[in-house]
Design a protein around this motif. Structure first.
Motif, PDB file in Angstrom:
ATOM      1  N   ALA A  86      -7.030  -1.247  -1.510  1.00  0.00           N
ATOM      2  CA  ALA A  86      -6.448   0.078  -1.736  1.00  0.00           C
ATOM      3  C   ALA A  86      -5.272   0.024  -2.698  1.00  0.00           C
ATOM      4  O   ALA A  86      -5.068   0.935  -3.513  1.00  0.00           O
ATOM      5  N   ARG A  87      -4.456  -1.052  -2.631  1.00  0.00           N
ATOM      6  CA  ARG A  87      -3.278  -1.163  -3.491  1.00  0.00           C
ATOM      7  C   ARG A  87      -3.626  -1.646  -4.879  1.00  0.00           C
ATOM      8  O   ARG A  87      -2.933  -1.348  -5.842  1.00  0.00           O
ATOM      9  N   GLY A  88      -4.706  -2.429  -4.974  1.00  0.00           N
ATOM     10  CA  GLY A  88      -5.050  -2.990  -6.266  1.00  0.00           C
ATOM     11  C   GLY A  88      -4.475  -4.378  -6.433  1.00  0.00           C
ATOM     12  O   GLY A  88      -3.465  -4.724  -5.817  1.00  0.00           O
ATOM     13  N   PRO A  89      -5.077  -5.210  -7.285  1.00  0.00           N
ATOM     14  CA  PRO A  89      -4.659  -6.608  -7.422  1.00  0.00           C
ATOM     15  C   PRO A  89      -3.288  -6.791  -8.039  1.00  0.00           C
ATOM     16  O   PRO A  89      -2.656  -7.820  -7.843  1.00  0.00           O
ATOM     17  N   ALA A  90      -2.783  -5.809  -8.789  1.00  0.00           N
ATOM     18  CA  ALA A  90      -1.515  -5.997  -9.490  1.00  0.00           C
ATOM     19  C   ALA A  90      -0.317  -5.451  -8.730  1.00  0.00           C
ATOM     20  O   ALA A  90       0.803  -5.517  -9.215  1.00  0.00           O
ATOM     21  N   SER A  91      -0.553  -4.908  -7.542  1.00  0.00           N
ATOM     22  CA  SER A  91       0.539  -4.248  -6.838  1.00  0.00           C
ATOM     23  C   SER A  91       1.539  -5.232  -6.238  1.00  0.00           C
ATOM     24  O   SER A  91       2.711  -4.937  -6.106  1.00  0.00           O
ATOM     25  N   GLY A  92       1.072  -6.427  -5.848  1.00  0.00           N
ATOM     26  CA  GLY A  92       1.953  -7.424  -5.253  1.00  0.00           C
ATOM     27  C   GLY A  92       2.256  -7.095  -3.814  1.00  0.00           C
ATOM     28  O   GLY A  92       1.884  -6.045  -3.289  1.00  0.00           O
ATOM     29  N   PRO A  93       2.964  -7.995  -3.131  1.00  0.00           N
ATOM     30  CA  PRO A  93       3.274  -7.779  -1.719  1.00  0.00           C
ATOM     31  C   PRO A  93       4.297  -6.664  -1.545  1.00  0.00           C
ATOM     32  O   PRO A  93       5.157  -6.435  -2.390  1.00  0.00           O
ATOM     33  N   LEU A  94       4.201  -5.987  -0.384  1.00  0.00           N
ATOM     34  CA  LEU A  94       5.170  -4.954  -0.056  1.00  0.00           C
ATOM     35  C   LEU A  94       6.489  -5.602   0.351  1.00  0.00           C
ATOM     36  O   LEU A  94       6.518  -6.667   0.957  1.00  0.00           O
ATOM     37  N   ARG A  95       7.608  -4.938   0.029  1.00  0.00           N
ATOM     38  CA  ARG A  95       8.924  -5.472   0.349  1.00  0.00           C
ATOM     39  C   ARG A  95       9.731  -4.422   1.101  1.00  0.00           C
ATOM     40  O   ARG A  95       9.704  -3.240   0.756  1.00  0.00           O
ATOM     41  N   SER A  96      10.455  -4.881   2.116  1.00  0.00           N
ATOM     42  CA  SER A  96      11.294  -3.975   2.885  1.00  0.00           C
ATOM     43  C   SER A  96      12.600  -3.710   2.142  1.00  0.00           C
ATOM     44  O   SER A  96      13.165  -4.606   1.519  1.00  0.00           O
ATOM     45  N   ALA A 153      12.999 -11.391   8.833  1.00  0.00           N
ATOM     46  CA  ALA A 153      11.848 -10.536   9.127  1.00  0.00           C
ATOM     47  C   ALA A 153      10.911 -10.457   7.927  1.00  0.00           C
ATOM     48  O   ALA A 153       9.681 -10.462   8.076  1.00  0.00           O
ATOM     49  N   ALA A 154      11.482 -10.389   6.724  1.00  0.00           N
ATOM     50  CA  ALA A 154      10.650 -10.346   5.521  1.00  0.00           C
ATOM     51  C   ALA A 154       9.878 -11.653   5.352  1.00  0.00           C
ATOM     52  O   ALA A 154       8.695 -11.655   4.984  1.00  0.00           O
ATOM     53  N   MET A 155      10.550 -12.778   5.598  1.00  0.00           N
ATOM     54  CA  MET A 155       9.870 -14.064   5.515  1.00  0.00           C
ATOM     55  C   MET A 155       8.755 -14.156   6.547  1.00  0.00           C
ATOM     56  O   MET A 155       7.656 -14.648   6.264  1.00  0.00           O
ATOM     57  N   ALA A 156       9.022 -13.661   7.781  1.00  0.00           N
ATOM     58  CA  ALA A 156       8.006 -13.675   8.830  1.00  0.00           C
ATOM     59  C   ALA A 156       6.780 -12.873   8.414  1.00  0.00           C
ATOM     60  O   ALA A 156       5.639 -13.275   8.676  1.00  0.00           O
ATOM     61  N   ALA A 157       7.001 -11.734   7.742  1.00  0.00           N
ATOM     62  CA  ALA A 157       5.882 -10.912   7.285  1.00  0.00           C
ATOM     63  C   ALA A 157       5.057 -11.645   6.235  1.00  0.00           C
ATOM     64  O   ALA A 157       3.819 -11.616   6.264  1.00  0.00           O
ATOM     65  N   ARG A 158       5.723 -12.334   5.314  1.00  0.00           N
ATOM     66  CA  ARG A 158       4.995 -13.070   4.275  1.00  0.00           C
ATOM     67  C   ARG A 158       4.219 -14.250   4.847  1.00  0.00           C
ATOM     68  O   ARG A 158       3.172 -14.639   4.312  1.00  0.00           O
ATOM     69  N   LEU A 192       8.074 -11.914  15.378  1.00  0.00           N
ATOM     70  CA  LEU A 192       9.195 -11.249  14.736  1.00  0.00           C
ATOM     71  C   LEU A 192       8.710 -10.104  13.858  1.00  0.00           C
ATOM     72  O   LEU A 192       9.329  -9.038  13.792  1.00  0.00           O
ATOM     73  N   HIS A 193       7.596 -10.324  13.187  1.00  0.00           N
ATOM     74  CA  HIS A 193       6.990  -9.248  12.404  1.00  0.00           C
ATOM     75  C   HIS A 193       6.019  -8.423  13.237  1.00  0.00           C
ATOM     76  O   HIS A 193       5.969  -7.201  13.136  1.00  0.00           O
ATOM     77  N   GLY A 194       5.254  -9.100  14.095  1.00  0.00           N
ATOM     78  CA  GLY A 194       4.163  -8.431  14.794  1.00  0.00           C
ATOM     79  C   GLY A 194       4.607  -7.398  15.806  1.00  0.00           C
ATOM     80  O   GLY A 194       3.915  -6.389  16.012  1.00  0.00           O
ATOM     81  N   ALA A 195       5.761  -7.598  16.449  1.00  0.00           N
ATOM     82  CA  ALA A 195       6.205  -6.641  17.470  1.00  0.00           C
ATOM     83  C   ALA A 195       6.463  -5.274  16.857  1.00  0.00           C
ATOM     84  O   ALA A 195       5.999  -4.249  17.360  1.00  0.00           O
ATOM     85  N   GLU A 196       7.209  -5.246  15.757  1.00  0.00           N
ATOM     86  CA  GLU A 196       7.476  -3.965  15.091  1.00  0.00           C
ATOM     87  C   GLU A 196       6.201  -3.368  14.523  1.00  0.00           C
ATOM     88  O   GLU A 196       5.979  -2.155  14.601  1.00  0.00           O
TER      89      GLU A 196
END
Length: 215
Positions: A76-86, A96-101, A160-164
């Motif tokens: 849905a985001r496309g290959p060039a969108s990159g990872p989402l960042r908080s 938390a950001a590292m845990a998500a990655r 750490l990421h999964g609970a939220e």
């Protein structure tokens, strides 16, 4: 939406099991004989095989559903969108950001650990009164001790990421309760992660205590 719902449900079910499991195994530090009685009584319950089937379904379904959801999001985001960042600020946010990655890696490590753990202590279950002795025998191998400790840390990082993420997917995260739910989820992640990472070390280092079997 339905995939996200079942990712959250299976994940929270596994977290509940981890909390109960940590409490049960933690008994071995304070009351080894009580731990042996608890383990023997538990494995005599008629409902235990059904619970194990449900846990196996959750343990396999959770990563498979997560992979399906990740693939759909990437498309849905496309290959060039990159990872989402908080964009949130705070002392917990970099971790938390590292845990998500690292979610794919921590999840993969937990699956590897689960296979090893079941092979060591469940598929060949120790006899009544010998549960703790079997656990200690496994932990005598340095690589096993390291794997158990690292897997505990991975569980905390994953949670750490999964609970939220779970409460958001269930529609429970709102501006009025977001701070409290995040704090509670991160506290639970710290408790379970530290508990499972440190418990193997504590068991190995604890003073010798006579066990129920043959003592």
């Amino acid at each position: 939406m339905i995939i996200g719902f079942w990712i959250a449900v299976t994940g929270l079910g596994l977290v509940l099991f981890l909390a109960v499991h940590l409490g049960g195994v933690g008994m071995a530090l304070l009351d080894p004989m009580g731990f042996e009685r608890f383990a023997t009584t538990l494995h005599q319950q008629a409902w235990l095989p059904w619970l194990e089937v449900a846990l196996l379904a959750a343990g396999l379904g959770h990563p498979l559903l997560s992979l399906q959801r990740a693939r759909a999001n990437r498309q849905a985001r496309g290959p060039a969108s990159g990872p989402l960042r908080s964009r949130r600020q705070g002392p917990w946010e970099p971790l938390a950001a590292m845990a998500a990655r690292l979610i794919p890696w921590s999840g993969s490590l937990l699956l590897l650990f689960l296979a090893v753990h079941l092979a060591q202590l469940r598929w060949h279950r120790p006899g009544d009164g010998a549960e703790l002795a079997a656990v200690l025998a496994v932990l005598q191998a340095p690589w096993c001790l390291a794997l158990y400790a690292v897997a505990g840390a991975a569980a905390g990082l994953h949670l750490l990421h999964g609970a939220e993420s779970a409460v958001r997917r269930l529609g429970l995260l709102e501006p009025a309760n977001a701070a409290a739910l995040r704090l509670g989820g991160r506290g639970l992640a710290l408790l379970l992660g530290a508990g499972f990472a440190l418990l193997p070390l504590a068991l190995v280092l604890r003073p010798a205590v006579p066990l129920l079997a043959g003592r």
